[in-house]
Design a protein around this motif. Structure first.
Motif, PDB file in Angstrom:
ATOM      1  N   THR A  60       0.854  -1.179   0.000  1.00  0.00           N
ATOM      2  CA  THR A  60       0.000   0.000   0.000  1.00  0.00           C
ATOM      3  C   THR A  60       0.891   1.231   0.000  1.00  0.00           C
ATOM      4  O   THR A  60       2.122   1.106  -0.031  1.00  0.00           O
ATOM      5  N   GLY A  61       0.295   2.408   0.011  1.00  0.00           N
ATOM      6  CA  GLY A  61       1.149   3.586  -0.082  1.00  0.00           C
ATOM      7  C   GLY A  61       0.440   4.870   0.250  1.00  0.00           C
ATOM      8  O   GLY A  61      -0.758   4.882   0.558  1.00  0.00           O
TER       9      GLY A  61
ATOM     10  N   GLN B   6       4.751   2.269  -0.026  1.00  0.00           N
ATOM     11  CA  GLN B   6       5.408   3.221  -0.930  1.00  0.00           C
ATOM     12  C   GLN B   6       5.023   4.652  -0.558  1.00  0.00           C
ATOM     13  O   GLN B   6       3.836   4.961  -0.408  1.00  0.00           O
TER      14      GLN B   6
ATOM     15  N   THR C  12       5.113   8.085  -2.292  1.00  0.00           N
ATOM     16  CA  THR C  12       5.374   8.599  -3.645  1.00  0.00           C
ATOM     17  C   THR C  12       5.763  10.078  -3.581  1.00  0.00           C
ATOM     18  O   THR C  12       5.072  10.952  -4.103  1.00  0.00           O
TER      19      THR C  12
ATOM     20  N   GLU D 109       6.234  11.820  -7.023  1.00  0.00           N
ATOM     21  CA  GLU D 109       5.002  12.258  -7.686  1.00  0.00           C
ATOM     22  C   GLU D 109       4.474  13.551  -7.078  1.00  0.00           C
ATOM     23  O   GLU D 109       4.070  14.474  -7.783  1.00  0.00           O
ATOM     24  N   LYS D 110       4.484  13.628  -5.738  1.00  0.00           N
ATOM     25  CA  LYS D 110       3.955  14.825  -5.087  1.00  0.00           C
ATOM     26  C   LYS D 110       4.844  16.035  -5.363  1.00  0.00           C
ATOM     27  O   LYS D 110       4.366  17.155  -5.462  1.00  0.00           O
TER      28      LYS D 110
ATOM     29  N   LYS E 175       3.438   3.223 -12.738  1.00  0.00           N
ATOM     30  CA  LYS E 175       3.457   3.297 -11.276  1.00  0.00           C
ATOM     31  C   LYS E 175       3.123   1.943 -10.660  1.00  0.00           C
ATOM     32  O   LYS E 175       2.464   1.847  -9.640  1.00  0.00           O
TER      33      LYS E 175
HETATM   34  N1  TRP Z   1      -1.396   7.267  -5.093  1.00  0.00           N
HETATM   35  C1  TRP Z   1      -1.500   7.272  -3.660  1.00  0.00           C
HETATM   36  C2  TRP Z   1      -1.692   8.707  -3.174  1.00  0.00           C
HETATM   37  O1  TRP Z   1      -1.493   9.654  -3.900  1.00  0.00           O
HETATM   38  C3  TRP Z   1      -0.253   6.711  -3.015  1.00  0.00           C
HETATM   39  C4  TRP Z   1      -0.049   5.259  -3.330  1.00  0.00           C
HETATM   40  C5  TRP Z   1       1.037   4.745  -3.975  1.00  0.00           C
HETATM   41  C6  TRP Z   1      -0.912   4.162  -3.005  1.00  0.00           C
HETATM   42  N2  TRP Z   1       0.927   3.406  -4.065  1.00  0.00           N
HETATM   43  C7  TRP Z   1      -0.254   3.010  -3.489  1.00  0.00           C
HETATM   44  C8  TRP Z   1      -2.138   4.033  -2.348  1.00  0.00           C
HETATM   45  C9  TRP Z   1      -0.818   1.732  -3.326  1.00  0.00           C
HETATM   46  C10 TRP Z   1      -2.692   2.771  -2.190  1.00  0.00           C
HETATM   47  C11 TRP Z   1      -2.035   1.625  -2.680  1.00  0.00           C
HETATM   48  O2  TRP Z   1      -2.052   8.904  -2.021  1.00  0.00           O
END
Ligand code: TRP
Length: 377
Positions: free
Chosen positions: A90-91, A124, A126, A129-130, A190
């Protein structure tokens, strides 16, 4: 254009859900999302199966259908039943210093999955990206990533089974090779954490290891692309388990907005802030006078305190009691709000204490590129 088509277009405009935007004219129609995205509803038989396989009662987010949709979760369970393992991914995009309660939902649930199934987890951040999308400096994005890591660690993850990584720090080597392989299949990339070979310090020789991704349903489009390319790269498609959005205080039209501090309760809010926000902003389904309320009862469908209690009041019988009494007008909005305030104050206070105990050394430990000795125990 025929009539059917034009009404469908209208519906599309009324509800937009993707990783970059969540908006709806009224309530989000989650049934329509399941249909449009092509994922599956998480039904009672799967929940029973999780309880049986893990030997623990299903998490409140499963019982209350906060996590309500999935892709191939049943295949993860099939494999698990055969004695095969999987890992969790997750992330978070670290765009702000303070997390609100909605941000905690996937992490609280992931912690339960990790404990229940005894599996490794990669998280993760990111920050790359931010940095690009939110116009933050590289240094500021990295600082936010570390600050957010503290809130994530405070959710109680086990350092011997959890690897947290910042894209800026970790992308390179095997991970970057996977990114490039993926980029050759789609114009977008991604997806690398969904494939075990991105983490050679954890999963060398385990290319067959399945991946399960807990996330809010707005992330589904990302992973649809990942799932498309997975077989071409020789991996299992990552499975997904997907949640509803945590509604804004003002009402259920999307997820909470980071730009309006009064729409959300933050993990940094004081007890007084929480009390004020709930009393002042939480949309009530109660009637406009006590007399009418006693007569007609509350509309639970639109009532935000009831929705929040559905996330965080774990006692099923007590929740049912409140729903019945409030719905019949015997309980007043003020009483329901008081109960919610107490629960959230306690929860936020517990988080604050746990976060204060997270040292920089602990963040370094979680983020170190290292084997995880207790990964499957
Ligand atoms: N894209 C998510 C965000 O901007 C961050 C994220 C990266 C994420 N990898 C993930 C969320 C995997 C859930 C699962 O907050």
């Amino acid at each position: 254009m025929d009539k059917n088509n034009s009404s469908e277009n209208q519906e599309q405009e009324e509800q937009v859900v993707n990783p970059w935007e969540v908006s709806a004219k009224g309530k989000i129609d989650y049934d329509k999302l399941i249909e449009k995205f092509g994922c599956q509803r998480l039904d009672q038989s799967i929940i029973d199966r999780v309880a049986r396989l893990t030997g623990r009662p299903p998490h409140v987010f499963l019982r209350r259908a906060v996590f309500f949709a999935h892709r191939d979760f049943n295949e993860i369970l099939d494999a698990y039943e055969r004695g095969e393992k999987f890992y969790l991914y997750t992330g978070r995009g670290p765009s702000s210093e303070a997390l609100h309660l909605g941000h905690l939902v996937p992490f609280m649930f992931t912690k339960y999955l990790q404990d229940a199934f005894k599996v490794p987890l990669v998280i993760q951040l990111t920050d790359d990206e931010k940095c690009m999308w939110k116009n933050l400096t590289v240094e500021e994005s990295q600082r936010l990533a570390r600050e957010n890591a503290k809130d994530i660690i405070a959710c109680g993850f086990d350092a011997s089974k959890t690897f947290i990584f910042s894209d800026f720090d970790y992308v390179g080597g095997s991970f970057y090779k996977n990114m490039v392989k993926i980029a050759k299949c789609v114009t977008y990339n991604k997806a690398a954490p969904s494939f075990p070979s991105s983490f050679p310090h954890l999963f060398t020789g385990m290319d067959n290891l399945r991946c399960l991704i807990p996330c809010a349903i707005d992330q589904d489009p990302y992973f649809r692309m990942t799932r498309d390319v997975a077989p071409r790269l020789g991996y299992h498609k990552p499975a997904l388990i997907e949640s509803l959005f945590f509604p804004a205080l003002q009402g259920e039209t999307g997820k909470m907005s980071a730009s309006d501090p009064n729409s959300a309760i933050y993990v940094t809010d004081s007890g007084k802030d929480i009390k004020n926000k709930i009393n002042k902003y939480a949309f009530s389904g109660g009637q406009d006078s006590v007399e009418n309320h006693r007569k007609y009862g509350a509309n639970l469908e639109v009532d935000i305190p009831i929705k929040y209690l559905g996330f965080f009041l774990e006692d099923d019988a007590e929740l049912e009691y409140i729903r019945t009494e409030y719905g019949a007008g015997r309980m007043l909005t003020g009483e329901v709000k008081k109960q919610l305030t107490e629960i959230l104050m306690e929860m936020v206070e517990r988080h604050r204490r746990a976060r204060a105990a997270v040292t920089d050394e602990m963040v370094d430990a979680f983020m170190a590129v290292r084997p995880l000795p207790n990964m499957f125990r």
